[in-house]
Design an enzyme around this catalytic site. Structure first.
Site, mmCIF file in Angstrom:
data_model
loop_
_atom_site.group_PDB
_atom_site.id
_atom_site.type_symbol
_atom_site.label_atom_id
_atom_site.label_comp_id
_atom_site.label_asym_id
_atom_site.label_seq_id
_atom_site.Cartn_x
_atom_site.Cartn_y
_atom_site.Cartn_z
ATOM 1 N N ARG A 1 0.833 -1.220 0.000
ATOM 2 C CA ARG A 1 0.000 0.000 0.000
ATOM 3 C C ARG A 1 0.864 1.265 0.000
ATOM 4 N NH1 ARG A 1 -2.417 -3.458 -1.380
ATOM 5 N NH2 ARG A 1 -4.245 -4.459 -0.519
ATOM 6 N N SER B 1 -11.250 -1.069 3.560
ATOM 7 C CA SER B 1 -10.532 -1.420 4.796
ATOM 8 C C SER B 1 -9.918 -0.159 5.376
ATOM 9 C CB SER B 1 -9.409 -2.411 4.506
ATOM 10 O OG SER B 1 -9.953 -3.604 4.037
ATOM 11 N N GLU C 1 -5.098 2.932 6.633
ATOM 12 C CA GLU C 1 -4.907 2.889 5.180
ATOM 13 C C GLU C 1 -5.676 4.056 4.546
ATOM 14 O OE1 GLU C 1 -5.365 -0.977 3.322
ATOM 15 O OE2 GLU C 1 -6.308 -0.046 1.589
HETATM 16 C C1 LIG Z 1 -15.937 -0.980 -0.923
HETATM 17 C C2 LIG Z 1 -14.457 -0.730 -1.079
HETATM 18 C C3 LIG Z 1 -13.605 -1.788 -1.363
HETATM 19 C C4 LIG Z 1 -12.226 -1.564 -1.501
HETATM 20 N N1 LIG Z 1 -11.414 -2.619 -1.790
HETATM 21 C C5 LIG Z 1 -10.090 -2.420 -1.931
HETATM 22 C C6 LIG Z 1 -9.213 -3.514 -2.235
HETATM 23 O O1 LIG Z 1 -9.627 -4.650 -2.413
HETATM 24 N N2 LIG Z 1 -7.888 -3.241 -2.347
HETATM 25 C C7 LIG Z 1 -7.371 -1.987 -2.184
HETATM 26 O O2 LIG Z 1 -6.146 -1.800 -2.310
HETATM 27 N N3 LIG Z 1 -8.178 -0.937 -1.901
HETATM 28 C C8 LIG Z 1 -9.509 -1.116 -1.776
HETATM 29 N N4 LIG Z 1 -10.330 -0.048 -1.494
HETATM 30 C C9 LIG Z 1 -9.740 1.293 -1.280
HETATM 31 C C10 LIG Z 1 -9.614 2.155 -2.553
HETATM 32 O O3 LIG Z 1 -10.599 1.818 -3.515
HETATM 33 C C11 LIG Z 1 -8.220 2.013 -3.171
HETATM 34 O O4 LIG Z 1 -7.221 2.449 -2.264
HETATM 35 C C12 LIG Z 1 -8.088 2.816 -4.467
HETATM 36 O O5 LIG Z 1 -6.866 2.510 -5.076
HETATM 37 C C13 LIG Z 1 -8.167 4.327 -4.235
HETATM 38 O O6 LIG Z 1 -8.298 4.941 -5.503
HETATM 39 P P1 LIG Z 1 -9.055 6.333 -5.650
HETATM 40 O O7 LIG Z 1 -8.982 6.754 -7.054
HETATM 41 O O8 LIG Z 1 -10.413 6.239 -5.058
HETATM 42 O O9 LIG Z 1 -8.110 7.221 -4.754
HETATM 43 P P2 LIG Z 1 -8.560 8.450 -3.826
HETATM 44 O O10 LIG Z 1 -9.350 7.902 -2.678
HETATM 45 O O11 LIG Z 1 -9.180 9.495 -4.660
HETATM 46 O O12 LIG Z 1 -7.167 8.936 -3.305
HETATM 47 C C14 LIG Z 1 -6.398 8.130 -2.447
HETATM 48 C C15 LIG Z 1 -5.017 8.789 -2.329
HETATM 49 O O13 LIG Z 1 -4.408 8.767 -3.610
HETATM 50 C C16 LIG Z 1 -4.036 10.079 -3.994
HETATM 51 N N5 LIG Z 1 -4.248 10.213 -5.443
HETATM 52 C C17 LIG Z 1 -5.376 9.974 -6.145
HETATM 53 N N6 LIG Z 1 -5.168 10.222 -7.456
HETATM 54 C C18 LIG Z 1 -3.889 10.637 -7.578
HETATM 55 C C19 LIG Z 1 -3.083 11.048 -8.672
HETATM 56 N N7 LIG Z 1 -3.534 11.114 -9.924
HETATM 57 N N8 LIG Z 1 -1.794 11.392 -8.422
HETATM 58 C C20 LIG Z 1 -1.296 11.354 -7.160
HETATM 59 N N9 LIG Z 1 -2.014 10.986 -6.081
HETATM 60 C C21 LIG Z 1 -3.301 10.623 -6.291
HETATM 61 C C22 LIG Z 1 -4.947 11.015 -3.215
HETATM 62 O O14 LIG Z 1 -4.353 12.294 -3.043
HETATM 63 C C23 LIG Z 1 -5.106 10.260 -1.907
HETATM 64 O O15 LIG Z 1 -4.031 10.552 -1.043
HETATM 65 C C24 LIG Z 1 -11.702 -0.252 -1.356
HETATM 66 C C25 LIG Z 1 -12.581 0.818 -1.086
HETATM 67 C C26 LIG Z 1 -13.944 0.585 -0.953
HETATM 68 C C27 LIG Z 1 -14.860 1.751 -0.693
#
Ligand SMILES: Cc1cc2nc3c(=O)[nH]c(=O)nc-3n(C[C@H](O)[C@H](O)[C@H](O)COP(=O)(O)OP(=O)(O)OC[C@H]3O[C@@H](n4cnc5c(N)ncnc54)[C@H](O)[C@@H]3O)c2cc1C
Length: 294
Positions: free
Chosen positions: A162, A212, A282
């Protein structure tokens, strides 16, 4: 088309937790040039900003966020070059894995169902069911703090559990190149369906959450530790430790960021008391004065 810009926009509309106050300005760039232009503008005006993808791993504050917020979800370009896919930051991991499947490429099945984008996925090194983005990402283009484009190969991305270099340096991901292998379409589809059913079976997907809340501690499972501490179903205001998966905090309807933060503090203290394990968040907790790493 003109870039969408919103003023005093409720952030709860834009995140999976459905929690958060307003942001002064919200921007939706559609191209890398628009994103670069924004970063340069923020830098020249000495404005602080955040960049998010789908905001599925974020807890926004209850009060107004005094920073500009950029969502990359309109940057959706995706291309195939041989066995590699080049995907812009805002491509969702679902679209990405479906694109790989449609082109009979294997390696992205694990990402099906993770509700994030390529940008957030690389930032977090998202993973599931034994796979993670670092297995397949070979290159990324990012914007550095000066607004200049840089290229990062897999080593330079410094992936860990992560973790990626994007968290260490203020780098904004523009796009990512992923290296996949030719596969068998039926097997790919079966694998994706299996993972999706597993998710539906064990995750509280009918409630808003950010997935999580804690990273998985070494040689342990967060959900099991929280359950052992007797916290399953515990509530603070509208925030609740999910009965279905104790690693998730769900918003039962009217949860505030304060409720969630309090519940996190309780979980951490009780799990430490019970098992001697200090859980690490996380979920990215956003506050006006700092990014709280709990
Ligand atoms: C129901 C559910 C299930 C999930 N299951 C998983 C799973 O199985 N595995 C897992 O790893 N995660 C899981 N997640 C968590 C999440 O979906 C992941 O961490 C995902 O990768 C986050 O992506 P995002 O675009 O939503 O990031 P965001 O939530 O928008 O951002 C997360 C971080 O990334 C940074 N960020 C976003 N875009 C950029 C960019 N272009 N450049 C630089 N930094 C950036 C943001 O500033 C922030 O700090 C889950 C979440 C939910 C709600």
């Amino acid at each position: 088309m003109k870039m969408k810009i919103y003023q005093d926009e409720p952030l709860l509309k834009h995140c999976s937790f459905k929690i958060g106050g307003n942001a002064e300005y919200v921007y939706y760039p559609e191209t890398a040039d628009e994103l670069i232009g924004l970063i340069k503008k923020f830098n020249s005006e000495k404005q602080e900003y955040y960049v998010f993808g789908n905001a599925s791993n974020v807890l926004f504050p209850d009060e107004s966020l005094r920073k500009s917020v950029v969502f990359t979800t309109e940057m959706k370009d995706i291309r195939l070059v041989g066995n590699t896919i080049i995907a812009e930051a805002g491509v969702t991991l679902n679209t990405l894995s479906a694109f790989a499947r449609d082109n009979v490429l294997t390696g992205l099945e694990f990402a099906y169902g993770i509700p994030g984008t390529v940008g957030g996925g690389v930032y977090m090194n998202a993973g599931a069911y034994g796979g993670q983005l670092s297995d397949i990402v070979i290159n990324c283009r990012a914007i550095d703090s000066e607004g200049e484009i840089c290229n990062l190969n897999a080593t330079e991305l410094r992936f860990g559990y992560r973790h990626s270099v994007l968290q260490e340096k203020k780098l904004i991901l523009i796009d990512s190149t992923l290296n996949l292998k030719s596969g068998d379409k039926t097997t790919i589809i079966e694998q994706m369906d299996t993972y999706m059913s597993k998710r539906k079976g064990c995750q509280p997907l009918n409630f808003p959450s950010a997935g999580s809340v804690f990273k998985r501690p070494q040689n342990n499972y967060t959900g099991a530790l929280i359950e052992k501490a007797g916290l399953k179903g515990m509530t603070v205001g509208g925030a609740m430790v999910s009965e279905k998966h104790a690693g998730f905090i769900i918003n039962t309807g009217d949860a505030t960021a304060k409720d969630v933060r309090e519940l996190i503090d309780i979980i951490k203290a009780r799990v430490f008391e019970q098992s001697g394990v200090m859980l690490e968040c996380e979920v990215c907790i956003i506050e006006n004065n700092k990014n709280r790493k709990l």
